[in-house]
Enzyme design. Structure first.
Site, PDB file in Angstrom:
ATOM      1  N   GLU A 280       5.377 -66.479  77.670  1.00 52.88           N
ATOM      2  CA  GLU A 280       4.363 -66.893  76.553  1.00 52.88           C
ATOM      3  C   GLU A 280       3.359 -67.957  77.069  1.00 52.88           C
ATOM      4  O   GLU A 280       2.521 -68.372  76.393  1.00 52.88           O
ATOM      5  CB  GLU A 280       5.228 -68.056  75.811  1.00 52.88           C
ATOM      6  CG  GLU A 280       5.422 -69.299  76.093  1.00 52.88           C
ATOM      7  CD  GLU A 280       5.997 -69.498  77.631  1.00 52.88           C
ATOM      8  OE1 GLU A 280       5.677 -70.786  78.187  1.00 52.88           O
ATOM      9  OE2 GLU A 280       6.820 -68.630  78.098  1.00 52.88           O
TER      10      GLU A 280
ATOM     11  N   PHE B 211      16.083 -70.136  91.513  1.00 48.36           N
ATOM     12  CA  PHE B 211      17.108 -69.330  91.534  1.00 48.36           C
ATOM     13  C   PHE B 211      16.605 -67.882  91.425  1.00 48.36           C
ATOM     14  O   PHE B 211      15.773 -67.712  90.678  1.00 48.36           O
ATOM     15  CB  PHE B 211      18.414 -69.499  90.896  1.00 48.36           C
ATOM     16  CG  PHE B 211      18.857 -70.809  91.271  1.00 48.36           C
ATOM     17  CD1 PHE B 211      19.835 -70.904  92.120  1.00 48.36           C
ATOM     18  CD2 PHE B 211      18.378 -71.962  90.660  1.00 48.36           C
ATOM     19  CE1 PHE B 211      20.483 -72.281  92.186  1.00 48.36           C
ATOM     20  CE2 PHE B 211      19.119 -73.391  90.870  1.00 48.36           C
ATOM     21  CZ  PHE B 211      19.960 -73.453  91.794  1.00 48.36           C
TER      22      PHE B 211
ATOM     23  N   GLY C 106      18.002 -75.631  86.188  1.00 45.18           N
ATOM     24  CA  GLY C 106      19.142 -75.790  86.949  1.00 45.18           C
ATOM     25  C   GLY C 106      19.793 -74.238  87.638  1.00 45.18           C
ATOM     26  O   GLY C 106      19.363 -73.406  87.664  1.00 45.18           O
TER      27      GLY C 106
ATOM     28  N   CYS D  81      13.627 -65.915  82.322  1.00 42.23           N
ATOM     29  CA  CYS D  81      13.810 -67.049  83.050  1.00 42.23           C
ATOM     30  C   CYS D  81      15.457 -67.169  83.303  1.00 42.23           C
ATOM     31  O   CYS D  81      15.972 -66.388  83.877  1.00 42.23           O
ATOM     32  CB  CYS D  81      13.047 -68.078  82.837  1.00 42.23           C
ATOM     33  SG  CYS D  81      12.786 -69.279  84.201  1.00 42.23           S
ATOM     34  N   LEU D  82      15.904 -68.295  82.990  1.00 41.52           N
ATOM     35  CA  LEU D  82      17.263 -68.318  83.043  1.00 41.52           C
ATOM     36  C   LEU D  82      18.143 -67.248  82.178  1.00 41.52           C
ATOM     37  O   LEU D  82      19.100 -66.718  82.559  1.00 41.52           O
ATOM     38  CB  LEU D  82      17.591 -69.684  82.538  1.00 41.52           C
ATOM     39  CG  LEU D  82      19.292 -70.084  82.588  1.00 41.52           C
ATOM     40  CD1 LEU D  82      19.740 -70.465  83.978  1.00 41.52           C
ATOM     41  CD2 LEU D  82      19.516 -71.421  81.797  1.00 41.52           C
TER      42      LEU D  82
ATOM     43  N   GLY E 288      15.532 -72.100  80.964  1.00 43.13           N
ATOM     44  CA  GLY E 288      16.282 -73.403  81.011  1.00 43.13           C
ATOM     45  C   GLY E 288      16.502 -73.657  82.486  1.00 43.13           C
ATOM     46  O   GLY E 288      15.906 -73.095  83.284  1.00 43.13           O
TER      47      GLY E 288
ATOM     48  N   GLN F  80      18.490 -64.594  84.199  1.00 42.51           N
ATOM     49  CA  GLN F  80      19.965 -64.608  85.065  1.00 42.51           C
ATOM     50  C   GLN F  80      21.083 -64.520  84.260  1.00 42.51           C
ATOM     51  O   GLN F  80      22.038 -64.107  84.660  1.00 42.51           O
ATOM     52  CB  GLN F  80      19.437 -65.880  85.774  1.00 42.51           C
ATOM     53  CG  GLN F  80      18.342 -65.999  86.745  1.00 42.51           C
ATOM     54  CD  GLN F  80      17.811 -67.446  87.126  1.00 42.51           C
ATOM     55  OE1 GLN F  80      18.408 -68.496  86.520  1.00 42.51           O
ATOM     56  NE2 GLN F  80      16.846 -67.472  87.701  1.00 42.51           N
TER      57      GLN F  80
ATOM     58  N   HIS G 293       7.617 -66.509  82.508  1.00 43.10           N
ATOM     59  CA  HIS G 293       7.314 -66.935  81.381  1.00 43.10           C
ATOM     60  C   HIS G 293       6.325 -66.535  80.484  1.00 43.10           C
ATOM     61  O   HIS G 293       4.966 -66.754  80.831  1.00 43.10           O
ATOM     62  CB  HIS G 293       6.858 -68.574  81.220  1.00 43.10           C
ATOM     63  CG  HIS G 293       8.385 -69.330  81.621  1.00 43.10           C
ATOM     64  ND1 HIS G 293       8.480 -70.776  81.350  1.00 43.10           N
ATOM     65  CD2 HIS G 293       9.584 -68.949  82.461  1.00 43.10           C
ATOM     66  CE1 HIS G 293       9.648 -71.045  81.880  1.00 43.10           C
ATOM     67  NE2 HIS G 293      10.274 -70.112  82.529  1.00 43.10           N
TER      68      HIS G 293
ATOM     69  N   SER H 125      12.960 -76.754  81.632  1.00 44.55           N
ATOM     70  CA  SER H 125      13.361 -76.182  82.896  1.00 44.55           C
ATOM     71  C   SER H 125      13.236 -76.882  83.964  1.00 44.55           C
ATOM     72  O   SER H 125      13.795 -76.697  85.043  1.00 44.55           O
ATOM     73  CB  SER H 125      12.346 -74.856  83.150  1.00 44.55           C
ATOM     74  OG  SER H 125      12.769 -73.912  82.233  1.00 44.55           O
TER      75      SER H 125
END
Length: 450
Positions: A401, A326, A256, A281-282, A254, A285, A399, A62
């Site tokens: 985990e 983001f 960006g 996370c990503l 992930g 999104q 996250h 990430s």
């Protein structure tokens, strides 16, 4: 540094100092010394507030395209354990620390952290005031930067930085995802973790996981709740995933800009309502964008292992591990449903108002029906989790985990299994009990006193 300080350092474990500089896009320059690989790298400068877990940070995909500042003053004191890496390579561009330890002390350590950075080509800088740098980023916002041991002229550094590609709009997921589908089972769990974890249970469900730059710790946690995982590339067609007949689909973390990852969220849109979905996370999104949600760039993001998040469904507060720049705009998912939102008809500007009202608001979404806001960040009121009430799908921004970080949010993996079980109360779990699930420490303590 003075000649006296140089002489004093010569009698310590510190190596011969190589000058290095960090230049920010707003013209701010920071001078220090190399503590990793030598070279010159460009990336978005950000900061992580974790007190431990620097190896997990360095190997978290990430962080692709970023220069990470660690806020804890000394980094590297417990060295590097290969079993704790989150991917087989480093993705971040550079590492910024106040003081780097070259002589670690830990029974699990195989090498020092600066040696690991140098071996993996990660440029590092130490000897700068990281507290001042973090305050600057908080005030000015995350921005592009250049870290160099080669170019020490300020004007040349800034000129090179001005010509560097932008961070926003770049698809880093494509370079961090796997190339081919592969399996992850209990046999892949690192043997070095057995001192802390119990044996993984027999697989109950088959999960297909979209690899958008996934950490190995996430795969390990899926296995530990009874899943056999097939990992697929970030842009795998939904039809191919459904042909595997999975019990559920996982959307990974992930790097960006989420808007640049059309190859994933366009496929998630085709999966909505056809199979249980869980994203982090990503992945959170990606699920949100598949539902038509707007994404915003946060001023400096959330990165660290100490972010307080409230589960609005249960009222419990979790201390979470996070890494993102983001976030979703919850109000863009649709209009509030007052009768399911405690009578509230207008979206709150600060989502912490829902915590005060003890309400988990629900909107009516054009694509998937009702979408509930399940989690919020108590530091700044940003959305941290959603659940689709009319189809089996949920996601969180952080996250769970705990690589690196606390285990408060581990229950979300158990919640995914409960969702695949078909339970409507899948998120309503006592985190005080679940956070210790799978660990052997309690068993060891009982055995000692038997």
């Amino acid at each position: 540094m003075s000649k006296i300080s140089d002489k004093l350092l010569a009698g310590t474990s510190k190596p011969t100092r190589v000058p290095a500089k960090l230049a920010l896009a707003d013209g701010t320059i920071w001078a220090g010394y190399s503590c990793g690989a030598t070279g010159e790298v460009f990336g978005e400068v950000c900061f992580n507030t974790s007190m431990t877990g620097y190896l997990e940070v360095a190997t978290d995909p990430s962080y692709a395209g970023q220069i990470v500042t660690m806020t804890y003053p000394q980094i590297g004191n417990y060295g590097v354990c290969p079993d704790d890496v989150q991917r087989d390579h480093t993705a971040l561009r550079g590492m910024v620390v106040r003081d780097m330890c070259y002589t670690p002390s830990n029974w699990r350590s195989a090498e020092s952290f600066p040696a690991f950075l140098a071996r993996n080509g990660v440029v590092g800088i130490e000897g700068i005031d990281t507290r001042a740098l973090v305050r600057h980023i908080r005030n000015a916002g995350a921005q592009m930067a250049v870290l160099s041991t080669e170019t020490l002229d300020d004007a040349q550094l800034l000129a090179k930085l001005a010509a560097a590609p932008a961070f926003v709009g770049t698809n880093y997921v494509e370079q961090e995802s796997c190339d081919e589908p592969h399996e992850y089972t209990a046999e892949n769990v690192p043997a070095g973790h057995q001192f802390a974890y119990g044996k993984a249970p027999e697989a109950k469900y088959h999960v297909v996981a979209y690899d958008c730059g996934m950490k190995d710790g996430i795969l390990e946690n899926l296995v530990r709740v009874g899943c056999r995982v097939t990992v697929v590339p970030w842009n795998t067609p939904a039809e191919q995933v459904l042909a595997m007949h999975p019990n559920g689909v996982f959307l990974s973390n992930g790097p960006g800009d989420p808007d640049a990852v059309e190859g994933t969220y366009s496929q998630v849109e085709k999966l909505l309502g056809k199979v249980p979905l869980f994203g982090i996370c990503l992945g959170h999104q990606m699920l949100s964008k598949a539902c038509g949600c707007t994404i915003e760039k946060l001023k400096f993001g959330h990165r660290g292992g100490n972010q307080p998040v409230m589960n609005l469904r249960t009222g419990r507060v979790e201390i979470t591990s996070q890494n993102h720049g983001f976030g979703i705009v919850y109000s863009s998912l649709g209009e509030l449903v007052p009768e399911e939102s405690g009578g509230i008809a207008q979206h709150a500007e600060d989502l912490r108002a829902y915590a005060e009202a003890h309400v988990a608001p629900v909107v009516c979404n054009e694509k998937v029906g009702r979408v509930q806001l399940t989690h919020i960040n108590l530091n700044d009121g940003t959305p941290e989790g959603i659940a689709c009430l009319d189809i089996p799908a949920f996601s969180v921004q952080y996250h769970p985990e705990a690589q690196c970080g606390p285990t408060d949010a581990h229950y979300l993996f158990a919640a995914f299994v409960r969702l695949m079980d078909g339970r409507s109360d899948y998120l309503d779990i006592d985190i005080a009990q679940d956070r210790l699930a799978g660990w052997t420490f309690a068993e060891q303590k009982e055995a000692q006193h038997a």
